[in-house]
Scaffold this motif. Structure first.
Motif, PDB file in Angstrom:
ATOM      1  N   LEU A   1       0.572  -1.133  -0.110  1.00  0.00           N
ATOM      2  CA  LEU A   1       0.075  -0.055   0.024  1.00  0.00           C
ATOM      3  C   LEU A   1       0.992   1.262  -0.056  1.00  0.00           C
ATOM      4  N   ARG A   2       1.921   1.358   0.606  1.00  0.00           N
ATOM      5  CA  ARG A   2       2.808   2.587   0.769  1.00  0.00           C
ATOM      6  C   ARG A   2       3.242   2.811  -0.664  1.00  0.00           C
ATOM      7  N   ASP A   3       3.968   1.620  -1.299  1.00  0.00           N
ATOM      8  CA  ASP A   3       4.243   2.006  -2.845  1.00  0.00           C
ATOM      9  C   ASP A   3       3.213   2.280  -3.659  1.00  0.00           C
ATOM     10  N   ARG A   4       2.164   1.624  -3.484  1.00  0.00           N
ATOM     11  CA  ARG A   4       1.002   2.155  -4.260  1.00  0.00           C
ATOM     12  C   ARG A   4       0.688   3.396  -4.160  1.00  0.00           C
TER      13      ARG A   4
ATOM     14  N   MET B   1       6.341   7.041   6.397  1.00  0.00           N
ATOM     15  CA  MET B   1       5.098   6.320   6.785  1.00  0.00           C
ATOM     16  C   MET B   1       5.215   5.215   7.793  1.00  0.00           C
ATOM     17  N   THR B   2       6.374   4.959   7.953  1.00  0.00           N
ATOM     18  CA  THR B   2       6.601   3.868   9.167  1.00  0.00           C
ATOM     19  C   THR B   2       7.529   4.459  10.387  1.00  0.00           C
ATOM     20  N   SER B   3       7.654   5.824  10.472  1.00  0.00           N
ATOM     21  CA  SER B   3       8.515   6.390  11.345  1.00  0.00           C
ATOM     22  C   SER B   3       7.682   6.148  12.690  1.00  0.00           C
ATOM     23  N   PRO B   4       8.319   6.078  13.709  1.00  0.00           N
ATOM     24  CA  PRO B   4       7.545   6.161  15.252  1.00  0.00           C
ATOM     25  C   PRO B   4       6.844   7.327  15.567  1.00  0.00           C
ATOM     26  N   ASP B   5       7.336   8.336  15.115  1.00  0.00           N
ATOM     27  CA  ASP B   5       6.417   9.513  15.194  1.00  0.00           C
ATOM     28  C   ASP B   5       5.204   9.496  14.456  1.00  0.00           C
TER      29      ASP B   5
END
Length: 266
Positions: free
Chosen positions: A81-84, A240-244
């Motif tokens: 989904l991130r890539d898309r 998109m996957t950062s802890p913040d």
């Protein structure tokens, strides 16, 4: 019934096409389906031989409140989904730059995040007096990859770009005009009439001259923005996957659910 309603509609008004973001109950927040439709509609309209100009607006009281929380949450655990999403963002930005017809944004309410980028990706921007722009990507732990980095430096000073992208502060309609992010403000009740009148005026211009002028300007925009766009898109994917980002979006989604639960109880 709302699940059966199209998330984006296209209506004909003579040779003007009115594109409406159509999730009013979610302030036209961008779901996966709406994201996909935004990546398709510009090519569809470019193939519409009866169209000469376009108005872009939102249904209800918002232009678009940006990314839908449910959609954003899914990105945390779904690399496909991130890539898309990054591919769709690239397509939307590029197709709007290259779109041959003039597009008038009728910003009827908040235009936030991707909603802000959609508005500023149009050729002319009319804003209701009570509308505002905002790009809070950084404030939610993301890089402003879907248009802030690409578009804003072409429209206003780099100092003001940094101020508003770094802080995510709202930009009221009058300030947006002052900064060069909008053409003019309009009374809310008159917004669509004025946007349609402007679109009809553009539609009546000599088509070849107008399209060629827009294409030449688009070449300048694309040459200036291309490298920055790619850097920003890839950086946005990483964040998109950062802890913040995960922490902030989970917190915001929880608050939104609580507000919804309380309103239903009332």
């Amino acid at each position: 019934m709302s699940d059966l309603r199209p998330v984006l509609t296209v209506a004909a008004d003579g040779d003007v096409r009115v594109v409406t973001l159509n999730r009013p109950e979610r302030l036209n927040g961008v779901s996966e389906e709406l994201h996909r439709r935004l990546s398709e509609v510009w090519r569809e309209l470019a193939e519409d031989t009866g169209a000469r100009a376009v108005v872009l607006t939102g249904a209800g009281r918002a232009f678009s409140a940006g990314g839908d929380f449910d959609h954003l949450l899914r990105h945390h655990d779904d690399p496909e989904l991130r890539d898309r999403s990054i591919r769709l963002d690239r397509t939307i930005q590029t197709d709007m730059m290259r779109f041959p017809l003039p597009v008038v944004a009728a910003v009827n309410g908040p235009a936030v995040g991707l909603g802000c980028s959609l508005a500023l990706g149009c050729d002319l921007v009319l804003m209701a007096e009570d509308a505002y722009l905002a790009d809070p990507h950084v404030s939610v732990g993301l890089v402003a990859g879907d248009g802030g980095v690409t578009l804003w430096p072409l429209l206003t000073s780099l100092l003001r770009v940094k101020e508003y992208l770094f802080t995510g502060d709202r930009i009221p309609a009058a300030t947006a005009v002052e900064l060069g992010l909008a053409n003019r403000i309009v009374a809310p009740a008159d917004l669509m009439d004025e946007a349609l009148a402007l679109a009809r005026r553009l539609a009546a211009q000599p088509a070849e001259a107008l399209r060629a002028t827009k294409a030449a300007l688009a070449t300048v925009v694309e040459q200036v923005s291309r490298s920055g766009m790619e850097v920003a898109l890839q950086a946005e994917r990483s964040t998109m996957t950062s802890p913040d980002h995960i922490r902030i979006i989970n917190d915001l989604a929880t608050r939104a659910r609580r507000r919804t639960d309380h309103s239903e109880e009332d």
